[in-house]
Enzyme design. Structure first.
Site, PDB file in Angstrom:
ATOM      1  N   GLY A   9       0.864  -1.184   0.000  1.00 39.60           N
ATOM      2  CA  GLY A   9       0.000   0.000   0.000  1.00 39.60           C
ATOM      3  C   GLY A   9       0.895   1.227   0.000  1.00 39.60           C
ATOM      4  O   GLY A   9       1.659   1.441   0.948  1.00 39.60           O
ATOM      5  N   PHE A  12      -0.906   7.270   1.864  1.00 37.35           N
ATOM      6  CA  PHE A  12      -0.275   8.148   2.855  1.00 37.35           C
ATOM      7  C   PHE A  12       0.421   7.345   3.951  1.00 37.35           C
ATOM      8  O   PHE A  12       1.547   7.642   4.345  1.00 37.35           O
ATOM      9  CB  PHE A  12      -1.313   9.083   3.465  1.00 37.35           C
ATOM     10  CG  PHE A  12      -1.728  10.177   2.524  1.00 37.35           C
ATOM     11  CD1 PHE A  12      -0.822  11.166   2.160  1.00 37.35           C
ATOM     12  CD2 PHE A  12      -3.001  10.208   1.990  1.00 37.35           C
ATOM     13  CE1 PHE A  12      -1.184  12.179   1.287  1.00 37.35           C
ATOM     14  CE2 PHE A  12      -3.376  11.214   1.110  1.00 37.35           C
ATOM     15  CZ  PHE A  12      -2.473  12.195   0.756  1.00 37.35           C
ATOM     16  N   ARG A  89     -10.836   6.207   6.393  1.00 33.31           N
ATOM     17  CA  ARG A  89     -12.165   6.777   6.668  1.00 33.31           C
ATOM     18  C   ARG A  89     -12.366   8.114   5.980  1.00 33.31           C
ATOM     19  O   ARG A  89     -11.404   8.826   5.715  1.00 33.31           O
ATOM     20  CB  ARG A  89     -12.306   7.032   8.180  1.00 33.31           C
ATOM     21  CG  ARG A  89     -12.493   5.797   8.972  1.00 33.31           C
ATOM     22  CD  ARG A  89     -12.923   6.156  10.371  1.00 33.31           C
ATOM     23  NE  ARG A  89     -11.795   6.435  11.255  1.00 33.31           N
ATOM     24  CZ  ARG A  89     -11.939   6.852  12.502  1.00 33.31           C
ATOM     25  NH1 ARG A  89     -13.145   7.080  12.996  1.00 33.31           N
ATOM     26  NH2 ARG A  89     -10.884   7.060  13.261  1.00 33.31           N
ATOM     27  N   ASN A 102     -12.354  -3.412   3.050  1.00 35.25           N
ATOM     28  CA  ASN A 102     -10.960  -3.684   3.394  1.00 35.25           C
ATOM     29  C   ASN A 102     -10.709  -5.173   3.631  1.00 35.25           C
ATOM     30  O   ASN A 102      -9.590  -5.652   3.433  1.00 35.25           O
ATOM     31  CB  ASN A 102     -10.533  -2.839   4.598  1.00 35.25           C
ATOM     32  CG  ASN A 102     -10.286  -1.393   4.192  1.00 35.25           C
ATOM     33  OD1 ASN A 102     -10.337  -1.059   3.007  1.00 35.25           O
ATOM     34  ND2 ASN A 102     -10.018  -0.537   5.165  1.00 35.25           N
ATOM     35  N   HIS A 182      -8.921  -0.779  18.850  1.00 35.12           N
ATOM     36  CA  HIS A 182      -8.642   0.482  18.172  1.00 35.12           C
ATOM     37  C   HIS A 182      -9.984   1.023  17.709  1.00 35.12           C
ATOM     38  O   HIS A 182     -10.319   1.013  16.552  1.00 35.12           O
ATOM     39  CB  HIS A 182      -7.725   0.227  16.978  1.00 35.12           C
ATOM     40  CG  HIS A 182      -7.197   1.469  16.342  1.00 35.12           C
ATOM     41  ND1 HIS A 182      -6.639   2.495  17.055  1.00 35.12           N
ATOM     42  CD2 HIS A 182      -7.132   1.848  15.040  1.00 35.12           C
ATOM     43  CE1 HIS A 182      -6.256   3.443  16.219  1.00 35.12           C
ATOM     44  NE2 HIS A 182      -6.550   3.085  14.993  1.00 35.12           N
TER      45      HIS A 182
HETATM   46  N1  LIG Z   1      -4.080   1.201  12.637  1.00 37.94           N
HETATM   47  C1  LIG Z   1      -4.031   2.504  12.681  1.00 37.94           C
HETATM   48  O1  LIG Z   1      -3.706   3.079  13.698  1.00 37.94           O
HETATM   49  C2  LIG Z   1      -4.361   3.313  11.462  1.00 37.94           C
HETATM   50  C3  LIG Z   1      -4.105   4.704  11.440  1.00 37.94           C
HETATM   51  C4  LIG Z   1      -4.357   5.407  10.269  1.00 37.94           C
HETATM   52  C5  LIG Z   1      -4.867   4.751   9.152  1.00 37.94           C
HETATM   53  N2  LIG Z   1      -5.113   3.403   9.203  1.00 37.94           N
HETATM   54  C6  LIG Z   1      -5.621   2.658   8.055  1.00 37.94           C
HETATM   55  O2  LIG Z   1      -4.569   2.416   7.152  1.00 37.94           O
HETATM   56  C7  LIG Z   1      -5.114   2.207   5.835  1.00 37.94           C
HETATM   57  C8  LIG Z   1      -4.359   3.029   4.811  1.00 37.94           C
HETATM   58  O3  LIG Z   1      -4.529   4.407   5.062  1.00 37.94           O
HETATM   59  P1  LIG Z   1      -3.934   5.499   4.064  1.00 37.94           P
HETATM   60  O4  LIG Z   1      -4.118   6.813   4.697  1.00 37.94           O
HETATM   61  O5  LIG Z   1      -2.571   5.112   3.606  1.00 37.94           O
HETATM   62  O6  LIG Z   1      -4.946   5.353   2.815  1.00 37.94           O
HETATM   63  P2  LIG Z   1      -4.630   5.706   1.282  1.00 37.94           P
HETATM   64  O7  LIG Z   1      -5.937   5.711   0.577  1.00 37.94           O
HETATM   65  O8  LIG Z   1      -3.763   6.897   1.211  1.00 37.94           O
HETATM   66  O9  LIG Z   1      -3.761   4.464   0.764  1.00 37.94           O
HETATM   67  C9  LIG Z   1      -4.237   3.175   0.670  1.00 37.94           C
HETATM   68  C10 LIG Z   1      -3.507   2.529  -0.499  1.00 37.94           C
HETATM   69  O10 LIG Z   1      -3.851   1.119  -0.550  1.00 37.94           O
HETATM   70  C11 LIG Z   1      -3.785   0.757  -1.924  1.00 37.94           C
HETATM   71  N3  LIG Z   1      -4.421  -0.541  -2.163  1.00 37.94           N
HETATM   72  C12 LIG Z   1      -5.744  -0.831  -2.275  1.00 37.94           C
HETATM   73  N4  LIG Z   1      -5.910  -2.139  -2.539  1.00 37.94           N
HETATM   74  C13 LIG Z   1      -4.667  -2.692  -2.580  1.00 37.94           C
HETATM   75  C14 LIG Z   1      -4.183  -4.014  -2.816  1.00 37.94           C
HETATM   76  N5  LIG Z   1      -5.026  -5.037  -3.036  1.00 37.94           N
HETATM   77  N6  LIG Z   1      -2.853  -4.210  -2.777  1.00 37.94           N
HETATM   78  C15 LIG Z   1      -2.000  -3.193  -2.557  1.00 37.94           C
HETATM   79  N7  LIG Z   1      -2.399  -1.927  -2.324  1.00 37.94           N
HETATM   80  C16 LIG Z   1      -3.720  -1.690  -2.339  1.00 37.94           C
HETATM   81  C17 LIG Z   1      -4.479   1.930  -2.606  1.00 37.94           C
HETATM   82  O11 LIG Z   1      -4.211   1.936  -4.010  1.00 37.94           O
HETATM   83  C18 LIG Z   1      -3.879   3.113  -1.866  1.00 37.94           C
HETATM   84  O12 LIG Z   1      -2.719   3.631  -2.497  1.00 37.94           O
HETATM   85  C19 LIG Z   1      -6.610   2.546   5.952  1.00 37.94           C
HETATM   86  O13 LIG Z   1      -7.372   1.361   6.078  1.00 37.94           O
HETATM   87  C20 LIG Z   1      -6.664   3.361   7.232  1.00 37.94           C
HETATM   88  O14 LIG Z   1      -7.942   3.296   7.841  1.00 37.94           O
HETATM   89  C21 LIG Z   1      -4.859   2.702  10.336  1.00 37.94           C
END
Ligand SMILES: NC(=O)c1ccc[n+]([C@@H]2O[C@H](COP(=O)([O-])OP(=O)(O)OC[C@H]3O[C@@H](n4cnc5c(N)ncnc54)[C@H](O)[C@@H]3O)[C@@H](O)[C@H]2O)c1
Length: 316
Positions: A9, A12, A89, A102, A182
């Site tokens: 992924g 961000f 989100r 997801n 979480h």
């Molecule tokens: N655990 C935590 O504390 C926490 C904190 C912040 C965000 N998150 C989660 O982390 C995840 C990512 O957040 P983000 O801000 O990077 O989102 P984002 O949208 O910026 O990036 C997600 C990326 O995943 C890619 N993706 C989708 N399907 C895929 C696949 N099958 N294989 C490879 N890549 C794939 C997308 O193309 C995208 O570039 C979200 O689910 C978010 O809720 C978790």
């Protein structure tokens, strides 16, 4: 042999995690993957060009992966895989609203990780976190100690920051702890929190602590509301990168993480936020800590809330 870490992924969360991991300069290789054509290669190129300025030798490799696992050969030999793939989100959404979308993504990613990096430790960050961690273990069929999730490091960092700001003291003088899920059943642990070694309850009123507990529990939503187009990533990536580093260095550091609980606190058979010792095999052991009766009751409540949802993901 040099260490290799993969970040799945390149959004961000993934891109900032890859940057932090590379800047540690302890890995030989950081692989970054995504399904978006060209994006991981572009980020890797950009980060590699920062090496001369930042002064690190770690090489970044960016690979676009396909629906049938195309490109996954690049992750072979990874010691650690951080899974950030999935939607974040939008304002007004709960983490649980991301469950079905997801789950499909995390299952597909996990199956490929199992195939191409069968001895890796998997650190999941995709939301809803506790459920996606449980799903990654089911889909990889890895031993449970080798699949863990990142949430507690972040929630604890938020709580610590709020306490430090409220008291006007350096963050390094503050220790806090959060356990549980979480989400709505996050369990901040004031009884284990200190400021300059003094119990938090001696330096703040119960009402002040409760305000910061609520702020911590809503920490992610506050950021989503401000950012509008995504969720937090600086503090989250700091947390996941530290966990990956602890695995690579087999450090034995004790961190709050989402780990499989098997009898600790009288709770069994569920992925839950607890403190654990982290090393080359993932979770070396869950570290049980003394909790007040109300904190323990809240942790048990959290376990039952996530247990019900984790049972659902088996079919997703
Ligand atoms: N655990 C935590 O504390 C926490 C904190 C912040 C965000 N998150 C989660 O982390 C995840 C990512 O957040 P983000 O801000 O990077 O989102 P984002 O949208 O910026 O990036 C997600 C990326 O995943 C890619 N993706 C989708 N399907 C895929 C696949 N099958 N294989 C490879 N890549 C794939 C997308 O193309 C995208 O570039 C979200 O689910 C978010 O809720 C978790």
């Amino acid at each position: 042999m040099g260490k290799k870490v993969t970040v799945v992924g390149a959004g961000f969360y993934g891109s900032t995690t890859a940057q932090r991991l590379a800047e540690y300069d302890v890995f030989d290789t950081v692989v970054i993957t995504d399904i978006v054509e060209g994006k991981p290669a572009g980020l890797a190129l950009d980060l590699n060009q920062s090496r001369a300025v930042e002064g690190f030798e770690t090489k970044l490799v960016g690979v676009t992966t396909g629906p049938n696992g195309e490109g996954y050969e690049a992750i072979e030999g990874s010691d650690v895989v951080v899974v950030t793939a999935g939607l974040p989100r939008k304002p007004g959404m709960s983490r649980m609203d991301l469950l079905e979308t997801n789950a499909k993504i995390v299952r597909q990613v996990s199956e490929n990780v199992a195939k191409y990096a069968p001895s890796a430790v998997v650190i999941v960050v995709s939301n809803p976190l506790d459920e996606m961690t449980a799903l990654a273990q089911l889909a990889t069929q890895f031993p449970r100690n080798r699949v863990l999730g990142q949430a507690g490091m972040l929630d604890t960092a938020r709580f610590t920051n709020f306490v430090a700001e409220a008291l006007g003291v350096p963050v390094k003088s503050v220790r806090t702890l959060t356990l549980g899920s979480h989400g709505d059943t996050m369990v901040p642990v004031p009884s284990r929190s200190t400021v300059d070694g003094k119990p938090l309850r001696d330096v703040m009123s119960a009402e002040q602590i409760e305000d910061l507990v609520v702020k911590t529990r809503n920490g992610g939503a506050e950021l989503v509301a401000l950012l509008k187009t995504g969720s937090a990533y600086y503090a989250p990536s700091a947390a996941a990168a530290r966990m990956a580093r602890a695995v690579a260095e087999d450090s034995g550091a004790v961190m709050p993480v989402c780990a499989w609980v098997d009898g600790e606190y009288g709770i069994s058979g569920v992925y839950l936020g607890v403190e654990a010792e982290i090393g080359a095999q993932g979770v070396k052991r869950v570290v049980e800590t003394d909790l007040d009766a109300d904190e323990l009751a809240a942790l048990k409540e959290a376990a039952e809330a996530v247990r019900a949802k984790q049972a659902d993901v088996a079919a997703m």
